[in-house]
Design a protein around this motif. Structure first.
Motif, mmCIF file in Angstrom:
data_model
loop_
_atom_site.group_PDB
_atom_site.id
_atom_site.type_symbol
_atom_site.label_atom_id
_atom_site.label_comp_id
_atom_site.label_asym_id
_atom_site.label_seq_id
_atom_site.Cartn_x
_atom_site.Cartn_y
_atom_site.Cartn_z
ATOM 1 N N CYS A 17 0.844 -1.208 0.000
ATOM 2 C CA CYS A 17 0.000 0.000 0.000
ATOM 3 C C CYS A 17 0.869 1.243 0.000
ATOM 4 O O CYS A 17 0.621 2.204 -0.726
ATOM 5 N N LYS A 18 1.900 1.226 0.813
ATOM 6 C CA LYS A 18 2.769 2.397 0.923
ATOM 7 C C LYS A 18 3.525 2.656 -0.380
ATOM 8 O O LYS A 18 3.665 3.796 -0.812
ATOM 9 N N MET A 19 4.023 1.596 -0.991
ATOM 10 C CA MET A 19 4.765 1.774 -2.238
ATOM 11 C C MET A 19 3.850 2.287 -3.352
ATOM 12 O O MET A 19 4.249 3.121 -4.160
ATOM 13 N N ILE A 20 2.633 1.789 -3.396
ATOM 14 C CA ILE A 20 1.671 2.244 -4.407
ATOM 15 C C ILE A 20 1.396 3.731 -4.219
ATOM 16 O O ILE A 20 1.392 4.516 -5.158
ATOM 17 N N ASN A 21 1.214 4.101 -2.973
ATOM 18 C CA ASN A 21 0.900 5.497 -2.682
ATOM 19 C C ASN A 21 2.083 6.426 -2.952
ATOM 20 O O ASN A 21 1.913 7.600 -3.212
ATOM 21 N N LEU A 22 3.291 5.895 -2.899
ATOM 22 C CA LEU A 22 4.456 6.703 -3.254
ATOM 23 C C LEU A 22 4.551 6.876 -4.763
ATOM 24 O O LEU A 22 4.905 7.945 -5.257
ATOM 25 N N VAL B 299 2.075 6.753 -7.027
ATOM 26 C CA VAL B 299 1.016 7.670 -7.440
ATOM 27 C C VAL B 299 0.413 8.273 -6.172
ATOM 28 O O VAL B 299 -0.473 7.685 -5.565
ATOM 29 N N PRO B 300 0.940 9.432 -5.759
ATOM 30 C CA PRO B 300 0.553 9.998 -4.467
ATOM 31 C C PRO B 300 -0.960 10.137 -4.319
ATOM 32 O O PRO B 300 -1.660 10.436 -5.284
ATOM 33 N N ASP B 301 -1.414 9.877 -3.132
ATOM 34 C CA ASP B 301 -2.831 10.043 -2.803
ATOM 35 C C ASP B 301 -3.725 8.953 -3.365
ATOM 36 O O ASP B 301 -4.927 9.131 -3.451
ATOM 37 N N THR B 302 -3.149 7.838 -3.743
ATOM 38 C CA THR B 302 -3.996 6.746 -4.227
ATOM 39 C C THR B 302 -4.687 6.065 -3.051
ATOM 40 O O THR B 302 -5.819 5.600 -3.175
ATOM 41 N N ILE B 303 -4.000 5.977 -1.929
ATOM 42 C CA ILE B 303 -4.551 5.227 -0.809
ATOM 43 C C ILE B 303 -4.745 6.134 0.398
ATOM 44 O O ILE B 303 -3.827 6.829 0.831
ATOM 45 N N ASP B 304 -5.950 6.131 0.919
ATOM 46 C CA ASP B 304 -6.255 6.941 2.089
ATOM 47 C C ASP B 304 -5.685 6.263 3.334
ATOM 48 O O ASP B 304 -6.005 5.121 3.633
ATOM 49 N N GLU B 305 -4.831 7.028 3.979
ATOM 50 C CA GLU B 305 -4.160 6.556 5.183
ATOM 51 C C GLU B 305 -5.111 5.842 6.164
ATOM 52 O O GLU B 305 -4.786 4.817 6.748
ATOM 53 N N ARG B 306 -6.309 6.406 6.317
ATOM 54 C CA ARG B 306 -7.244 5.910 7.337
ATOM 55 C C ARG B 306 -7.756 4.500 7.056
ATOM 56 O O ARG B 306 -8.336 3.862 7.929
ATOM 57 N N THR B 307 -7.571 4.052 5.811
ATOM 58 C CA THR B 307 -8.175 2.759 5.469
ATOM 59 C C THR B 307 -7.228 1.574 5.672
ATOM 60 O O THR B 307 -7.651 0.432 5.588
ATOM 61 N N ILE B 308 -5.953 1.844 5.912
ATOM 62 C CA ILE B 308 -5.019 0.732 6.110
ATOM 63 C C ILE B 308 -5.150 0.196 7.538
ATOM 64 O O ILE B 308 -5.128 0.969 8.494
ATOM 65 N N ASN B 309 -5.319 -1.084 7.681
ATOM 66 C CA ASN B 309 -5.317 -1.691 9.019
ATOM 67 C C ASN B 309 -3.871 -1.829 9.470
ATOM 68 O O ASN B 309 -3.056 -2.423 8.771
HETATM 69 C C1 LIG Z 1 -0.566 8.796 0.405
HETATM 70 O O1 LIG Z 1 -0.021 9.970 -0.163
HETATM 71 C C2 LIG Z 1 -0.598 11.178 0.298
HETATM 72 C C3 LIG Z 1 0.032 12.307 -0.466
HETATM 73 O O2 LIG Z 1 1.415 12.170 -0.546
HETATM 74 C C4 LIG Z 1 -0.424 11.288 1.809
HETATM 75 O O3 LIG Z 1 -1.033 12.466 2.260
HETATM 76 C C5 LIG Z 1 -1.059 10.068 2.460
HETATM 77 O O4 LIG Z 1 -0.871 10.120 3.848
HETATM 78 C C6 LIG Z 1 -0.453 8.809 1.908
HETATM 79 N N1 LIG Z 1 -1.150 7.644 2.414
HETATM 80 C C7 LIG Z 1 -0.527 6.592 2.892
HETATM 81 C C8 LIG Z 1 -1.364 5.446 3.226
HETATM 82 O O5 LIG Z 1 0.671 6.559 3.066
#
Ligand SMILES: *[C@@H]1O[C@H](CO)[C@@H](O)[C@H](O)[C@H]1NC(C)=O
Ligand SMILES: *[C@@H]1O[C@H](CO)[C@@H](O)[C@H](O)[C@H]1NC(C)=O
Ligand SMILES: *[C@@H]1O[C@H](CO)[C@@H](O)[C@H](O)[C@H]1NC(C)=O
Length: 626
Positions: free
Chosen positions: A164-169, A171-181
């Motif tokens: 999840c973290k690598m995907i979000n890096l 393409v930023p903002d692909t994964i909402d932090e709050r949804t990861i367990n």
């Molecule tokens: C995903 O990326 C956004 C923007 O860089 C960041 O605000 C967010 O916290 C990141 N989410 C995770 C799950 O790391």
């Protein structure tokens, strides 16, 4: 000439090699006739049985066993039959994954522990990259740093967080932090993380058709590395694109238009970039990042060209020490060169051995990273450039592109219009929606310079014909010419109908073939929401969708208790708060197992098409009894 197959790309070659290694369970470098025959059958190839027998016989003419090279010959034969070599590899892989029957073929039991082989160099390179990329992420403390010489990576991906973290890096903002367990993980919450990772990977355009959560949980090595490479590559290539990096215009060559440059893939642009700097240095050009870089000479010149020269802004110069060029041995020279790269902070992805062996994948990554850090290009001044022709990609275009790439179309689509101007990708999409394509009628690449476009146009005409006659699409006023010349509006009209049909097909398959329309979906959504005591929607244009509450309520109805309403604002939302809800909604949908391609903005702006796909994917998820 129809019977001349297109050359196999390095990547396709690799896919085939993977498929081969999988059949060759005992790793002795050979597969036998029975294995191959059974595999063809299991793969359900669209070839008549007699053709398969002929092919196996032809291949097995000289011996009872088949080497990889002989195996690879199957692929061109099949391209003539209208299959892509990647498709061949994937078909094989799918057959192999079916397992039942396959163990019988290979004569090994599943418990025997036979592991599929994978590239050690790649593992080392990716582990180092991940270690660095996520070094500061508090959520990865339990996993990092991984020891590159160990197999830690394959267990580390098991809880889904790292991916999840690598995907979000990438393409930023692909994964909402709050949804990861993150805490007190259970098999169920791990499964959710893996769903989130896989569905998000697919949404950013990774081809994940043959990978499931189980493969990640069990750390299937070649699948883990394959997925991780796709994720890393998407991140590395993100800015190698002229609309995102105008300085790339410096790479225009005499007589070229901006459009010509835009057509280049990221790989081609990187090669162009390297050669631009090599030419500036008066060095010979290179044709690839494999054999041509083995002696490190090109790399030395490239480093020397891009290294900071010191400027008025106070960026200090980093002069490259070129004395290592005098080393007699390639390996030593490569090591010296990498020490210089290290001084630029760019010693990533390759070891000296990878340079000397010319590993194409890792060297490509090395160069891409160097480009990202030190492009050393200046946007040329006072040139008559028609900027209007290079609009950036719209959200809708990106979503279509990610969708088709995630289905594994070949070639990968980097630029929506130019990369589908011969309709080859469209044909593959037709097959995905069960519209049969008569491959005899299709002109296959490569196309000649003269008359090549005519061949492409013929394809496009056929693609439109299929859409009208077979798929029964509404294509009023669309001609092959419009696809071929990249008419945005009309091409999008066709692509949307393809994506829509694909989505509806999934629902129909789940509902035992019953026809599904927009109304069917809205009714189902209404009913599910009503049963959960939540407000319904009137259509996919319903203004209430803008704050994402209908989507969130539906998710909570499908999986009770999954939505944390305390994290949400539900009334009088600002635009920012709407977007915040939407990000959470899209990630939550993926987390409960819906393969959603739409973006948060599509919900906020209530884009009816993309809204429809979101609800359709959720309905598909709701219909599956999990
Ligand atoms: C995903 O990326 C956004 C923007 O860089 C960041 O605000 C967010 O916290 C990141 N989410 C995770 C799950 O790391
Ligand atoms: C790389 O390019 C050179 C020519 O510059 C060619 O001889 C060589 O075969 C190419 N290597 C690969 C792996 O394509
Ligand atoms: C869904 O519910 C709304 C009321 O909120 C109603 O107007 C609409 O007709 C319903 N649609 C379907 C297809 O059931």
């Amino acid at each position: 000439n129809m019977s001349t197959p297109a050359p196999i790309s390095a990547e396709e070659q690799e896919e085939l090699r993977e498929a081969f290694a999988k059949i060759d369970m005992d790793n002795n470098g050979f597969i036998c006739k029975n294995e191959l025959h059974e595999l063809f059958k299991a793969a359900n190839l669209p070839l008549p049985g007699y053709r398969i027998r002929e092919m196996v016989q032809e291949l097995m003419k000289t011996s009872e066993q088949l080497t990889f090279d002989q195996f690879a010959e199957v692929s061109p034969t099949m391209i003539v039959q209208g299959l892509k070599s990647t498709e061949v590899a994937n078909t094989f892989r799918k057959a192999i994954n079916k397992k039942e029957g396959i163990n019988a073929i290979a004569g090994t039991s599943e418990q025997s522990g036979t592991q599929h082989s994978y590239s050690e160099e790649e593992k080392v390179a990716f582990v180092n990259w991940v270690n660095m990329a996520l070094e500061k992420d508090p959520d990865c403390k339990h996993l990092l740093p991984m020891d590159p010489s160990s197999n830690q990576l394959f267990t580390a991906v098991g809880d889904g967080i790292l991916l999840c973290k690598m995907i979000n890096l990438s393409v930023p903002d692909t994964i909402d932090e709050r949804t990861i367990n993150k805490k007190k993980l259970t098999p169920f919450t791990i499964q959710e993380n893996l769903n989130l990772a896989l569905n998000s990977a697919s949404a950013i355009g990774c081809h994940v058709v043959n990978i499931g959560a189980v493969d990640l949980k069990e750390g299937r090595q070649h699948l883990v590395l394959g997925l991780l490479w796709q994720v890393i590559k998407i991140g590395l290539f993100a800015d190698i694109e002229i609309t995102r990096n105008e300085a790339l215009m410096a790479l225009l060559q005499d007589g070229e238009s901006l459009e010509d440059l835009m057509k280049l893939s990221p790989e081609e642009l990187l090669l162009r970039w390297a050669n631009y700097h090599l030419a500036e240095a008066g060095c010979p050009k290179i044709n690839n990042f494999s054999s041509d870089i083995k002696n490190s000479q090109a790399y030395y010149s490239l480093l020397n060209q891009v290294a900071p020269k010191g400027d008025e802004d106070g960026v200090p110069a980093i002069p490259i020490d070129m004395t290592g060029l005098r080393e007699k041995e390639d390996l030593k020279r490569a090591e010296c060169m990498l020490e210089q790269a290290d001084r630029l902070g760019c010693r990533q992805f390759v070891t000296a051995t990878d340079v000397v062996r010319g590993n194409p994948k890792l060297n490509l990554a090395y160069v891409a990273n160097l480009f990202n850090k030190y492009p050393a290009l200046k946007k040329p001044e006072n040139q008559d450039i028609d900027w209007s022709s290079i609009e950036g990609e719209t959200r809708e275009e990106r979503t279509f592109r990610n969708w088709m790439n995630s289905l594994g179309v070949n070639p990968r689509v980097n630029h929506l219009y130019v990369d589908i101007d011969d309709a080859m990708v469209i044909f593959q999409l037709y097959e995905k929606i069960k519209v049969p394509v008569d491959w005899e009628r299709v002109n296959k690449p490569p196309y000649s310079r003269l008359g090549g476009n005519m061949k492409k146009l013929e394809n496009c005409n056929y693609a439109v014909e299929l859409g009208k006659k077979e798929a029964k699409f509404s294509l009023v006023g669309i001609a092959g010419q419009d696809l071929n010349s990249g008419n945005r509006k009309l091409t999008l009209a066709l692509l949307w109908q393809l994506m829509r049909r694909y989505t509806l097909n999934i629902l129909e398959d789940l509902g035992d073939g019953q026809k599904v329309t927009d109304d069917t979906i809205v009714s189902w959504v209404n009913q599910t929401l009503s049963e959960a005591g939540k407000p319904t929607i009137s259509s996919f244009k319903d203004g209430s969708i803008s704050n994402s509450m209908p989507v969130l309520n539906l998710i909570d109805a499908i999986q009770p208790g999954s939505i944390r309403y305390d994290l949400l604002k539900m009334e009088d939302l600002t635009e920012e708060e709407k977007l915040n809800n939407a990000k959470y909604a899209i990630s939550m949908a993926r987390k409960i197992g819906a393969r959603v391609y739409a973006l948060p903005e599509d919900l906020v702006e209530v884009k009816p098409k993309m809204v429809m796909t979101v609800f359709a994917c959720l309905m598909a998820r709701g219909m599956k009894k999990v």
